[in-house]
Write a protein that holds these residues in place. Structure first.
Motif, PDB file in Angstrom:
ATOM      1  N   VAL A 217       0.843  -1.190   0.000  1.00  0.00           N
ATOM      2  CA  VAL A 217       0.000   0.000   0.000  1.00  0.00           C
ATOM      3  C   VAL A 217       0.884   1.248   0.000  1.00  0.00           C
ATOM      4  CG1 VAL A 217      -1.680   1.350   1.318  1.00  0.00           C
ATOM      5  CG2 VAL A 217      -1.924  -1.147   1.150  1.00  0.00           C
ATOM      6  N   ILE A 218       0.596   2.142  -0.922  1.00  0.00           N
ATOM      7  CA  ILE A 218       1.218   3.465  -0.954  1.00  0.00           C
ATOM      8  C   ILE A 218       0.115   4.475  -0.667  1.00  0.00           C
ATOM      9  CG2 ILE A 218       2.442   5.165  -2.357  1.00  0.00           C
ATOM     10  CD1 ILE A 218       3.481   2.836  -4.067  1.00  0.00           C
ATOM     11  N   SER A 219       0.323   5.328   0.324  1.00  0.00           N
ATOM     12  CA  SER A 219      -0.705   6.298   0.704  1.00  0.00           C
ATOM     13  C   SER A 219      -0.273   7.715   0.352  1.00  0.00           C
ATOM     14  CB  SER A 219      -1.014   6.200   2.204  1.00  0.00           C
ATOM     15  OG  SER A 219       0.155   6.358   2.983  1.00  0.00           O
ATOM     16  N   PHE A 220      -1.257   8.500  -0.057  1.00  0.00           N
ATOM     17  CA  PHE A 220      -1.058   9.918  -0.353  1.00  0.00           C
ATOM     18  C   PHE A 220      -2.268  10.655   0.194  1.00  0.00           C
ATOM     19  CE2 PHE A 220      -1.564  13.712  -2.995  1.00  0.00           C
ATOM     20  CZ  PHE A 220      -0.284  14.252  -2.952  1.00  0.00           C
ATOM     21  N   VAL A 221      -2.037  11.691   1.003  1.00  0.00           N
ATOM     22  CA  VAL A 221      -3.117  12.328   1.753  1.00  0.00           C
ATOM     23  C   VAL A 221      -3.038  13.845   1.607  1.00  0.00           C
ATOM     24  CG1 VAL A 221      -4.070  12.719   4.057  1.00  0.00           C
ATOM     25  CG2 VAL A 221      -3.174  10.452   3.448  1.00  0.00           C
ATOM     26  N   ASN A 222      -4.130  14.463   1.236  1.00  0.00           N
ATOM     27  CA  ASN A 222      -4.320  15.921   1.288  1.00  0.00           C
ATOM     28  C   ASN A 222      -5.681  16.184   1.903  1.00  0.00           C
ATOM     29  OD1 ASN A 222      -2.950  16.959  -1.980  1.00  0.00           O
ATOM     30  ND2 ASN A 222      -1.946  16.091  -0.213  1.00  0.00           N
ATOM     31  N   ARG A 223      -5.859  17.318   2.551  1.00  0.00           N
ATOM     32  CA  ARG A 223      -7.225  17.725   2.916  1.00  0.00           C
ATOM     33  C   ARG A 223      -8.040  17.901   1.644  1.00  0.00           C
ATOM     34  NH1 ARG A 223      -7.909  23.149   6.286  1.00  0.00           N
ATOM     35  NH2 ARG A 223      -6.647  21.899   7.728  1.00  0.00           N
ATOM     36  N   ASN A 224      -7.474  18.665   0.707  1.00  0.00           N
ATOM     37  CA  ASN A 224      -8.020  18.784  -0.633  1.00  0.00           C
ATOM     38  C   ASN A 224      -6.902  18.519  -1.624  1.00  0.00           C
ATOM     39  OD1 ASN A 224     -10.934  19.700  -0.687  1.00  0.00           O
ATOM     40  ND2 ASN A 224     -10.103  21.203   0.736  1.00  0.00           N
TER      41      ASN A 224
END
Length: 414
Positions: A217-224
């Motif tokens: 799993v590769i995760s990428f997170v932004n609020r927007n």
């Protein structure tokens, strides 16, 4: 003591501090435009105020931010006068300066001590506003003066306050010297007891999928999902990354609005724009391994960080995201942009791998190499968690420092 918190999206940065003060026996009230009705939350009395953006006026565009701050400040002024009429006399007021809520409080309660959360003071050069020439005009007429006006509401609030607090040195140092002297650097805090590794974790998102730590799993997170947080760089890296990692599952968390920058000039969302740009380089089978989840629940977000094999964090020189520190707390192996706020939290090749923000081939190379090296991932993740525990732990480091900060400007122990 009696505390009054002001934050249009409460609890925000006060999610730990406000209830911790209530737990210590203090009376804590929070004024916010987020709620419709008064309610209680973890010992804090939430009082709503109604706010609508002001109608368009014939203003110089450099005054738009200040106009909204004054407008909201006036609304809060009326709300606070109503609270005063009902008998509220706070000993300490703590407010986020970003929206003008604390502009006019000194005249209402002249004896109250005021602490201001100083998230960021915009810079005309050498920070976020001139970082990415693709989306930012480097020859903008009057940028320095526009930014000075953009900061004016925050400046006025901190000037009238007794003290300021900022979560990182880089964010505090964005303020001019005369204001910087008022600011203590204390992070909001990470609950490392709750946000921690879990080898047996399973993340299940209805309609999306289910994963364990056995999955890549590769995760990428932004609020927007937007350029300020490197979404365009991530998307441009995606075609090659998917080809080189045929077993990878890419989980992208974030909504389709805009938090910090601007919406695409051509309309639509940044997700639409970037998918259209790279779609012809991604097969249908590979695209099926990319999961856009939107916003997810708090517990699911923690599980994502626990299950992720590699967390990717990209940002302009701007405020540091909570998600990065929480990924560190979960011992995630991190590849991050080599930008100033990130370097305060991470050290290359010790707690993470840093990569030039604009070097897309280099970014893919670093991700690929780290995914092929489990021992290195484990060492980086363990060191990252240790650093968070030493520097940003909620109960052992940050809350005690916040209590001392309040005592310092209030003149009374809390």
């Amino acid at each position: 003591m009696v505390f009054l918190f002001l934050h249009q999206n409460f609890p925000g940065q006060f999610a730990h501090l406000a209830p911790a003060l209530a737990k210590r026996g203090h009376r804590v009230v929070a004024l916010s435009s987020r709620f419709e009705k008064p309610q209680d939350w973890r010992g804090v009395r939430l009082v709503p105020y109604k706010y609508a953006e002001p109608e368009d006026h014939k203003l110089h565009p450099w005054l738009n931010t200040l106009n909204r701050a004054v407008d909201r400040g006036a609304v809060v002024l009326r709300a606070c006068l109503a609270l005063k009429e009902r008998g509220l006399t706070p000993d300490v007021i703590i407010a986020h300066s970003g929206w003008g809520e604390a502009l006019f409080l000194r005249d209402i309660w002249p004896d109250a001590k005021i602490g201001i959360f100083c998230e960021y003071f915009y810079q005309a050069a050498n920070a976020d506003m001139d970082f990415d020439p693709e989306f930012q005009a480097t020859n903008e007429l009057g940028r320095v003066h526009r930014v000075a006006m953009k900061n004016l509401g925050m400046r006025l609030q901190l000037e009238s306050a007794d003290a300021g607090i900022s979560p990182t040195f880089w964010q505090a140092d964005s303020h001019p010297p005369g204001l910087r002297e008022k600011i203590s650097v204390i992070h909001d805090g990470v609950d490392t007891d709750a946000i921690r590794p879990d080898p047996g974790v399973r993340l299940t998102l209805d309609g999306v999928g289910s994963w364990t730590r056995a999955d890549e799993v590769i995760s990428f997170v932004n609020r927007n999902l937007e350029p300020y947080r490197g979404f365009h760089i991530f998307m441009r890296a995606l075609p090659d990354l998917l080809k080189r990692r045929p077993n990878a599952q890419i989980i992208v968390v974030g909504e389709d609005g805009v938090s910090y920058g601007s919406a695409p000039k051509q309309g639509g969302t940044w997700k639409d724009v970037m998918i259209a740009e790279v779609r012809d380089r991604i097969s249908d089978a590979d695209l099926a391994r990319v999961h856009f989840t939107g916003r997810i629940a708090r517990d699911d977000f923690t599980r994502l960080l626990q299950v992720t094999r590699l967390h990717l964090y990209l940002t302009y020189p701007f405020v540091l995201s909570w998600s990065l520190l929480e990924a560190m707390a979960c011992e995630a192996a991190i590849v991050a942009s080599d930008t100033a706020p990130v370097r305060e939290a991470l050290v290359h090749d010790k707690t993470a791998i840093l990569s030039d923000f604009f070097d897309i081939p280099g970014l893919v190379d670093r991700i690929d190499a780290l995914l092929d090296d489990p021992s290195r991932r484990a060492a980086l993740g363990a060191a990252a968690r240790q650093h968070v525990q030493r520097t940003y732990d909620l109960r052992q480091v940050c809350l005690p420092a916040q209590f001392d900060w309040i005592a310092g400007f209030a003149g009374r122990a809390v």
